[in-house]
Design a protein around this motif. Structure first.
Motif, PDB file in Angstrom:
ATOM      1  N   VAL A  35      56.261  44.113  40.955  1.00 53.74           N
ATOM      2  CA  VAL A  35      56.605  44.723  42.241  1.00 53.74           C
ATOM      3  C   VAL A  35      56.142  43.846  43.395  1.00 53.74           C
ATOM      4  N   LEU A  36      54.935  43.333  43.296  1.00 50.15           N
ATOM      5  CA  LEU A  36      54.396  42.527  44.387  1.00 50.15           C
ATOM      6  C   LEU A  36      54.992  41.117  44.395  1.00 50.15           C
ATOM      7  N   SER A  37      55.586  40.705  43.273  1.00 46.70           N
ATOM      8  CA  SER A  37      56.306  39.431  43.275  1.00 46.70           C
ATOM      9  C   SER A  37      57.546  39.510  44.162  1.00 46.70           C
ATOM     10  N   VAL A  38      58.072  40.710  44.322  1.00 50.89           N
ATOM     11  CA  VAL A  38      59.210  40.888  45.230  1.00 50.89           C
ATOM     12  C   VAL A  38      58.785  40.537  46.658  1.00 50.89           C
ATOM     13  N   LEU A  39      57.560  40.937  47.038  1.00 48.36           N
ATOM     14  CA  LEU A  39      57.060  40.551  48.355  1.00 48.36           C
ATOM     15  C   LEU A  39      56.906  39.037  48.446  1.00 48.36           C
ATOM     16  N   GLY A  40      56.472  38.421  47.348  1.00 47.23           N
ATOM     17  CA  GLY A  40      56.371  36.967  47.324  1.00 47.23           C
ATOM     18  C   GLY A  40      57.721  36.303  47.522  1.00 47.23           C
ATOM     19  N   TRP A  41      58.767  36.924  46.959  1.00 50.25           N
ATOM     20  CA  TRP A  41      60.132  36.400  47.141  1.00 50.25           C
ATOM     21  C   TRP A  41      60.566  36.525  48.596  1.00 50.25           C
ATOM     22  N   ALA A  88      52.383  34.497  43.788  1.00 46.08           N
ATOM     23  CA  ALA A  88      51.947  35.372  44.881  1.00 46.08           C
ATOM     24  C   ALA A  88      51.720  36.792  44.383  1.00 46.08           C
ATOM     25  N   GLY A  89      52.583  37.254  43.465  1.00 44.35           N
ATOM     26  CA  GLY A  89      52.407  38.588  42.904  1.00 44.35           C
ATOM     27  C   GLY A  89      51.107  38.722  42.136  1.00 44.35           C
ATOM     28  N   VAL A  90      50.748  37.681  41.379  1.00 40.22           N
ATOM     29  CA  VAL A  90      49.484  37.699  40.630  1.00 40.22           C
ATOM     30  C   VAL A  90      48.295  37.775  41.588  1.00 40.22           C
ATOM     31  N   ILE A  91      48.343  37.024  42.673  1.00 44.14           N
ATOM     32  CA  ILE A  91      47.236  37.024  43.632  1.00 44.14           C
ATOM     33  C   ILE A  91      47.120  38.384  44.322  1.00 44.14           C
ATOM     34  N   VAL A  92      48.233  38.883  44.838  1.00 49.18           N
ATOM     35  CA  VAL A  92      48.195  40.130  45.609  1.00 49.18           C
ATOM     36  C   VAL A  92      47.889  41.330  44.705  1.00 49.18           C
ATOM     37  N   ALA A  93      48.351  41.284  43.463  1.00 46.64           N
ATOM     38  CA  ALA A  93      48.119  42.396  42.531  1.00 46.64           C
ATOM     39  C   ALA A  93      46.785  42.291  41.812  1.00 46.64           C
ATOM     40  N   SER A  94      45.942  41.369  42.197  1.00 52.50           N
ATOM     41  CA  SER A  94      44.662  41.168  41.513  1.00 52.50           C
ATOM     42  C   SER A  94      43.801  42.429  41.465  1.00 52.50           C
ATOM     43  N   PRO A  95      43.768  43.279  42.526  1.00 46.10           N
ATOM     44  CA  PRO A  95      42.964  44.503  42.383  1.00 46.10           C
ATOM     45  C   PRO A  95      43.424  45.393  41.238  1.00 46.10           C
ATOM     46  N   VAL A  96      44.737  45.430  40.989  1.00 44.27           N
ATOM     47  CA  VAL A  96      45.268  46.300  39.932  1.00 44.27           C
ATOM     48  C   VAL A  96      44.945  45.751  38.563  1.00 44.27           C
ATOM     49  N   TRP A  97      45.301  44.478  38.293  1.00 41.08           N
ATOM     50  CA  TRP A  97      45.108  43.970  36.934  1.00 41.08           C
ATOM     51  C   TRP A  97      43.640  43.697  36.620  1.00 41.08           C
ATOM     52  N   LEU A  98      42.827  43.423  37.630  1.00 41.51           N
ATOM     53  CA  LEU A  98      41.394  43.266  37.380  1.00 41.51           C
ATOM     54  C   LEU A  98      40.772  44.604  36.983  1.00 41.51           C
ATOM     55  N   VAL A 125      37.365  41.579  43.038  1.00 37.24           N
ATOM     56  CA  VAL A 125      38.485  41.130  43.875  1.00 37.24           C
ATOM     57  C   VAL A 125      38.017  40.113  44.914  1.00 37.24           C
ATOM     58  N   PRO A 126      36.913  40.386  45.664  1.00 37.85           N
ATOM     59  CA  PRO A 126      36.413  39.340  46.568  1.00 37.85           C
ATOM     60  C   PRO A 126      36.032  38.054  45.842  1.00 37.85           C
ATOM     61  N   LEU A 127      35.483  38.186  44.617  1.00 39.79           N
ATOM     62  CA  LEU A 127      35.126  36.986  43.852  1.00 39.79           C
ATOM     63  C   LEU A 127      36.374  36.184  43.511  1.00 39.79           C
ATOM     64  N   PHE A 128      37.383  36.870  42.996  1.00 38.13           N
ATOM     65  CA  PHE A 128      38.614  36.189  42.608  1.00 38.13           C
ATOM     66  C   PHE A 128      39.282  35.544  43.820  1.00 38.13           C
ATOM     67  N   LEU A 129      39.434  36.308  44.887  1.00 39.35           N
ATOM     68  CA  LEU A 129      40.083  35.786  46.083  1.00 39.35           C
ATOM     69  C   LEU A 129      39.226  34.714  46.746  1.00 39.35           C
ATOM     70  N   GLY A 130      37.902  34.872  46.670  1.00 38.10           N
ATOM     71  CA  GLY A 130      37.019  33.838  47.220  1.00 38.10           C
ATOM     72  C   GLY A 130      37.151  32.527  46.465  1.00 38.10           C
ATOM     73  N   GLY A 131      37.277  32.619  45.132  1.00 39.40           N
ATOM     74  CA  GLY A 131      37.491  31.409  44.347  1.00 39.40           C
ATOM     75  C   GLY A 131      38.811  30.748  44.673  1.00 39.40           C
ATOM     76  N   CYS A 132      39.858  31.561  44.863  1.00 38.14           N
ATOM     77  CA  CYS A 132      41.168  31.014  45.242  1.00 38.14           C
ATOM     78  C   CYS A 132      41.107  30.349  46.616  1.00 38.14           C
ATOM     79  N   ALA A 133      40.404  30.993  47.560  1.00 35.96           N
ATOM     80  CA  ALA A 133      40.284  30.423  48.904  1.00 35.96           C
ATOM     81  C   ALA A 133      39.503  29.112  48.880  1.00 35.96           C
ATOM     82  N   LEU A 134      38.447  29.065  48.059  1.00 32.25           N
ATOM     83  CA  LEU A 134      37.678  27.836  47.948  1.00 32.25           C
ATOM     84  C   LEU A 134      38.535  26.712  47.371  1.00 32.25           C
TER      85      LEU A 134
END
Length: 268
Positions: A35-41, A88-98, A125-134
């Motif tokens: 679903v969130l991959s649609v937003l990425g599209w 993008a869907g994997v990144i944005v949906a990280s709270p759900v799958w984590l 989620v902050p850890l995952f997104l923080g690692g991606c941002a780094l």
């Protein structure tokens, strides 16, 4: 899930129940990513621009270098948009799958243990997104070093798929590495990896963190490696602290008669 617990207060599940639970959580995570991959599209031009920015910045800073991104065939642009949308869907949906991953690994915690662990899982989620941002912050330095190996007079024409495959894997690798303490706490919570074992193994663990950081940061400078290894070492010892809190809570909740030998009479 609540109905199943009501019929099974001990929280025990057969192998079939575990597999069905795994399938259910995988489906939920996959639907969220889809679903969130649609937003990425929809926002593909913006995402493409952000991911290509380190390459374009290097190209603008070195006008004499012959480097460019190239779409190799007629379907390459479509395939690239699809893959970046999923990324993008994997990144944005990280709270759900984590959350689904955590809930499957440690379903049998007590209420007190769950409060302690939830305080830590809230940081995933902050850890995952923080690692991606780094990773995104380090990426221009990595590209500068790698493109610096191109001989003078030679061109570096890259396939778009190769470039974005490297970038997305690099970012996800950093994000995944920063989830290390979550899995350590999970293993401790289910009794597989006690905190005492993590303390005894801290030297090889720190060494392994630096080796992993050297692999994930393919540059010859130590500075980039330390940017990743430093936070991971801190998170490793933070995981030990959380594991100790869970074990202490479990010891306090353990009845005294549980430690009585089989041939010894208990107070009961």
């Amino acid at each position: 899930m609540a109905f199943r617990r009501a019929r099974n207060p001990d929280g025990r599940m057969s192998l079939g129940d575990h597999l069905r639970e795994l399938r259910r959580r995988v489906v939920i995570a996959a639907v969220a990513v889809l679903v969130l991959s649609v937003l990425g599209w929809i926002y593909y031009p913006e995402i493409y621009g952000r991911l290509a920015a380190p390459f374009n910045d290097y190209k603008n800073a070195h006008p004499g270098s012959a480097i460019s991104l190239n779409f190799g065939n007629a379907t390459a642009a479509f395939s690239q948009q699809l893959s970046i949308s999923i990324f993008a869907g994997v990144i944005v949906a990280s709270p759900v799958w984590l959350y689904q991953l955590w809930a499957f690994i440690v379903p049998g915690l007590t209420k007190k243990e769950r409060r302690i662990s939830l305080a830590f899982i809230a940081a995933t989620v902050p850890l995952f997104l923080g690692g991606c941002a780094l990773a995104y912050w380090v990426l221009p330095k990595v590209l500068a070093v790698l493109y610096g190996f191109t001989p003078s007079g030679a061109s570096n024409i890259q396939q778009v798929s190769d470039y974005f495959s490297f970038v997305t894997r690099f970012i996800l690798a950093f994000g995944g590495a920063f989830l290390m303490p979550v899995f350590l706490v999970a293993l401790s919570a289910i009794g597989v990896l006690p905190s005492s074992a993590m303390i005894k193994a801290w030297r090889p663990a720190v060494f392994g963190i630096f080796v992993l950081s050297a692999i994930l940061t393919p540059t010859p400078d130590a500075f980039t490696m330390f940017l990743m290894a430093g936070p991971l070492v801190v998170l490793y010892f933070a995981a030990i602290g959380v594991a100790k809190l869970i074990e202490r809570s479990r010891r306090r909740a353990r009845p005294e008669w549980a430690d009585v030998a089989d041939d010894e009479a208990s107070s009961l």
